[in-house]
Design a protein around this motif. Structure first.
Motif, short mmCIF file in Angstrom:
data_model
loop_
_atom_site.label_atom_id
_atom_site.label_comp_id
_atom_site.label_asym_id
_atom_site.label_seq_id
_atom_site.Cartn_x
_atom_site.Cartn_y
_atom_site.Cartn_z
N ILE A 208 1.05 -0.69 -0.04
CA ILE A 208 -0.15 -0.02 -0.23
C ILE A 208 0.74 1.52 0.45
O ILE A 208 0.62 2.34 -0.49
N GLN A 209 1.58 1.37 0.54
CA GLN A 209 2.78 2.23 0.73
C GLN A 209 3.49 3.04 -0.81
O GLN A 209 3.85 3.36 -0.87
N ALA A 210 3.63 1.50 -0.79
CA ALA A 210 4.67 2.28 -2.26
C ALA A 210 4.29 2.24 -3.35
O ALA A 210 3.91 3.88 -4.71
N HIS A 211 2.41 1.79 -2.94
CA HIS A 211 1.63 2.30 -3.93
C HIS A 211 1.34 4.12 -4.27
O HIS A 211 1.21 4.61 -4.60
N LYS A 212 1.22 4.23 -2.74
CA LYS A 212 0.68 5.87 -2.39
C LYS A 212 1.61 6.53 -2.16
O LYS A 212 1.71 7.70 -3.24
N GLU A 213 2.95 5.93 -2.43
CA GLU A 213 4.65 6.94 -2.54
C GLU A 213 4.80 7.17 -3.93
O GLU A 213 5.20 8.28 -4.34
N ALA A 214 4.63 6.01 -4.49
CA ALA A 214 4.92 6.20 -6.38
C ALA A 214 3.31 6.84 -6.90
O ALA A 214 3.65 7.15 -7.69
N GLY A 215 2.74 7.39 -6.35
CA GLY A 215 1.28 7.92 -6.83
C GLY A 215 0.93 7.16 -7.42
O GLY A 215 0.09 7.77 -9.05
N GLU B 111 -2.37 4.42 -8.23
CA GLU B 111 -3.82 4.29 -6.87
C GLU B 111 -3.29 2.05 -7.19
O GLU B 111 -3.00 1.62 -8.40
N LEU B 112 -4.17 2.16 -6.41
CA LEU B 112 -3.68 0.86 -5.81
C LEU B 112 -5.44 -0.10 -6.96
O LEU B 112 -6.60 0.31 -6.56
N PRO B 113 -4.48 -1.41 -7.47
CA PRO B 113 -6.24 -1.28 -8.86
C PRO B 113 -7.04 -2.15 -8.33
O PRO B 113 -8.35 -2.29 -8.92
N VAL B 114 -7.48 -2.58 -6.57
CA VAL B 114 -8.01 -3.52 -5.77
C VAL B 114 -9.02 -2.78 -4.63
O VAL B 114 -8.18 -1.80 -4.12
N ASN B 115 -10.20 -2.69 -3.87
CA ASN B 115 -10.20 -2.38 -2.76
C ASN B 115 -10.05 -3.80 -1.99
O ASN B 115 -9.97 -5.09 -2.35
N LEU B 116 -9.00 -2.75 -0.71
CA LEU B 116 -8.19 -4.67 -0.18
C LEU B 116 -8.42 -4.55 1.39
O LEU B 116 -8.62 -3.43 1.88
N LEU B 117 -9.00 -5.73 1.29
CA LEU B 117 -10.05 -6.19 2.69
C LEU B 117 -8.52 -7.05 3.53
O LEU B 117 -8.61 -7.53 2.90
N MET B 118 -8.53 -6.31 5.33
CA MET B 118 -7.23 -7.51 5.85
C MET B 118 -7.99 -7.31 6.82
O MET B 118 -8.89 -6.93 7.66
N CYS B 119 -7.39 -8.98 6.70
CA CYS B 119 -7.79 -9.22 8.31
C CYS B 119 -6.69 -10.86 9.13
O CYS B 119 -6.06 -10.87 8.12
N PHE B 120 -6.14 -9.70 9.77
CA PHE B 120 -5.37 -9.92 10.25
C PHE B 120 -6.23 -10.03 12.30
O PHE B 120 -5.54 -10.08 12.91
#
Ligand SMILES: [Zn+2]
Ligand SMILES: [Zn+2]
Ligand SMILES: [Zn+2]
Ligand SMILES: [Zn+2]
Lengths: 479, 479
Positions: free
Chosen positions: A144-151, A153-162
């Motif tokens: 997520i961070q690398a996408h943000k900082e590279a500008g 867009e994340l191509p999916v909606n990401l759901l996380m369960c940790f």
């Protein structure tokens, strides 16, 4: 059209030192779920994830699971659920990982402090949880961070369960997932699931894992005398439970692993030519087996039969005996009550209930043959089903393309002999395809001393997780 | 002519409270030989004996045995040797006992403080060492005192040997006895030996014990992989040492105790009609067996076969497995190296060395039949020979008369299934007959929680030891 990922990859490389720092921070929190005294550290680790996810702009919730069963008032660690993006134009992918770790003490034989990430000159990053499962969990955050900082867009909606209780039975998780997968739940919109919590078959080639064996674990209790007896005084005049038990345990399986319980092998799905051919290509050798065994005591002389024995055939292991003399030295005891433990690894199409009844009947029949006045009882201690997904599903083909993009090779399609029960839970609850996409390698020593994650696996693995999201976003939906 | 013992008996009754006080003092010294931290208490107990014996006018020596093997500088407790009388006109009798005790902690389940003698209203005197073996040791001191105070001469020269390491392997004692039995040694003049360190068969009738089984204790090690394996990952592809071990252990003996190793049963001395008839008279019943077993899982339905199985036939017990999973719960381990432990109780005329080679051959043959790539090794962990004395020896007939005099019944002639290695050492070293003359009863719980000695057994037992010295002093000397 293949996604354009170069900008993302470059950004991951640029951020790699900060990603390793992030892993160092996570490893330094001893989030050992098995140890009640460490529970505050498990909670601290959940708070670390919450704050990291918030900083990335994700929507995060820390969900309590209530009091740990069997305790007075020890709260279970929360499940951290998060969402990054909620565009109706994008696919929704659900990923899972765990932030708790196995116990570890320097005295167990660790070369370094297990709760301090120590990177050696070959890029091996030692520390408890590095590969299981903090590295993969942080991989999603890194992506997520690398996408943000590279500008980009994340191509999916990401759901996380940790979750924070995986190493101690995932207490409470099944019900949570089932609830959240229902309409209105946090996971409702998930279209595919990806779990990164297993390992490559070797050290060079990535793999996608599409099957797991199940495990039915049994105890056989033989008891007679009211208390332990002295063999000098009673030996020869009393029937001994231990004699009966070893005679029964000796009937279960032969030296070459063939299960002797009638009806078990007959339930196994026949091997098709198609499936058989899959094994030939897999990057594995007998040398790999002998290295991991530390001996040449394998049953089969060839790769294909060895892998099939581990992945698609059942096995039976006798684990030990409770109640008998187990210490070093010599003690002349006749144990009054002994409990043999064994388990059967199950595969398609074995039905768990039918396995149980065949096992119970066999033990009772064999015991009856002994003509003993002692009593026997057989119990199922726990059962987890086998799981097999279709490796031709678009979730898998997308992951395969991501591997090719990052590593330049097609991944091995593997199964595993062990079980990861949450896989089946996600499949059942969501009704969607589940992919196991490992980050670490076979030499990572999860659950052992000197657990590590290679720098390459962590950084290229972060690229892989991000690339997977791109490919799965546009893969044609088939199978 | 039967000895005149009334004056002695009266004096014992008169002194009985002070004898119980003496036992109380001894029990209050926690002379636990297995616990290095308690070693000063074991030494204190030896000093207590020295001072009591000196006060009685005996010649006493405290003999050091040097440093305990396997320790840096922990001294073994001394052997206390004493002599009361040295008239050339009298016979010389050597008696043995031990002043150390088994470990005991209140938390193990004792109803009272184990190191404080607690007498209940039925005369049961609870305390660690009360019956094993402080009561019998003090019985000899009591007998001397009662003779002195009644003004009756002790009819024999009494040699005493009290050790402080019996419950922890009698380290150093064999060499000591061998040396002292030689010309010029402390035990040189001994003409018969009496050991009071075992128990009646029941609670009412005294016995003389003339035989003990030996014990050969073995380990079978099966090993394969270099380290423990996970059954999920490796189950089915590797030969498992535990599978091989239970299959081999299952071949050793059947449920009815019949040893399956060829050649073992053939070495057993045949049963003569004469010996067979001895068993009929013994005061014992199947109810006694079932009570002590806490179950009805005996092999034989009659007293005679039960006692013969315990005393004059060999037996084989499987004690346990080291290296396998032995805890409660379920662990999916494939143990890399497992060590089965079993022992054979030996009887006349089994030769220890021959038993070993039959065992080794059998295990190797059975293992070979498995066709396993794992490796097996068999070891003898320790061996102690069987022992049988002639119950017709004058030492026994004298003791039999003493029992009749004190208790009004002829004693049972018993053997025991367990071993008391010092018996054989005394027989070999002195070349004289050895008698086992127990004081306590079958319910005394030596080595268990709530060990006790009944007041009756202690006081009448003191009379018995004294009476034995009178009868043995004048018994006609015949084999
Ligand atoms: Zn994990
Ligand atoms: Zn794990
Ligand atoms: Zn004893
Ligand atoms: Zn003892």
């Amino acid at each position: 059209m293949a996604p354009q990922l170069d900008g993302y990859f470059k950004q991951v490389d640029k951020l790699s030192e900060s990603f390793i720092e992030r892993l160092g921070k996570a490893v330094s929190i001893p989030s050992v779920s098995a140890d009640a005294a460490r529970r505050p550290d498990v909670v601290k680790m959940s708070e670390f994830l919450v704050s990291e996810l918030k900083a990335l702009g994700a929507h995060v919730e820390s969900r309590p699971l209530g009091v740990q069963p069997g305790t007075e008032n020890l709260d279970l660690p929360p499940v951290i659920v998060a969402r990054y993006g909620s565009s109706p134009q994008k696919r929704t992918i659900l990923v899972y990982g765990h932030y708790d770790v196995q116990p570890a003490r320097k005295e167990d034989g660790w070369a370094t402090d297990p709760f301090k990430l120590s990177v050696d000159d070959q890029g091996r990053m030692y520390g408890r949880g590095s590969t299981d499962d903090k590295g993969p969990v942080l991989g999603w955050l890194n992506a997520i961070q690398a996408h943000k900082e590279a500008g980009i867009e994340l191509p999916v909606n990401l759901l996380m369960c940790f979750e924070g209780m995986e190493e101690y039975g995932s207490e409470g998780l099944d019900e949570f997932i089932e609830k959240e997968a229902k309409p209105g739940g946090f996971f409702e919109k998930a279209e595919a699931v990806c779990i990164s919590d297993n390992y490559w078959l070797g050290t060079e080639k990535p793999c996608l894992t599409y099957g797991l064996r199940g495990c039915n674990y049994y105890s056989v209790t033989v008891s007679g005398p009211g208390q332990d007896l002295h063999s000098g005084i009673f030996g020869g005049s009393a029937q001994e439970p231990m004699t009966d038990l070893v005679r029964v345990l000796g009937k279960l399986v032969d030296t070459d692993g063939k299960i002797q319980i009638p009806g078990i092998n007959e339930m196994v799905a026949p091997l098709s030519e198609d499936e058989k051919s899959l094994y030939e290509d897999i990057s594995y050798s007998m040398a790999n087996l002998y290295e991991s065994l530390g001996s040449k005591t394998g049953i089969y002389a060839d790769k294909e039969n060895t892998l099939m024995a581990r992945w698609r055939y059942p096995s039976l292991s006798v684990h030990g005996i409770e109640g008998a003399f187990a210490d070093p030295g010599a003690k002349t005891v006749i144990p009054a009550k002994v409990i043999g433990k064994f388990s059967i690894r199950t595969v398609p199409n074995m039905e768990s209930d039918k396995v149980d009844s065949l096992v119970f009947k066999f033990i009772k029949d064999e015991f009856a043959k002994l003509g003993s006045k002692n009593t026997v009882s057989v119990k199922l201690l726990h059962a987890g089903n086998w799981w097999v997904a279709s490796p031709k599903h678009w979730n898998y083909s997308a992951a395969g393309r991501a591997v090719e993009k990052v590593f330049g090779v097609k991944p091995d399609l593997t199964r595993e002999g062990g079980s990861i029960p949450v896989t089946l839970t996600f499949e059942k609850a969501t009704g969607k395809n589940v992919l196991l996409l490992p980050m670490g390698s076979s030499t990572d020593a999860a659950h052992s001393i000197n657990e590590k994650l290679d720098r390459r696996n962590y950084i290229e693995g972060t690229k892989l997780l991000g690339a997977y999201l791109h490919f799965v976003a546009e893969e044609e939906m088939k199978a």
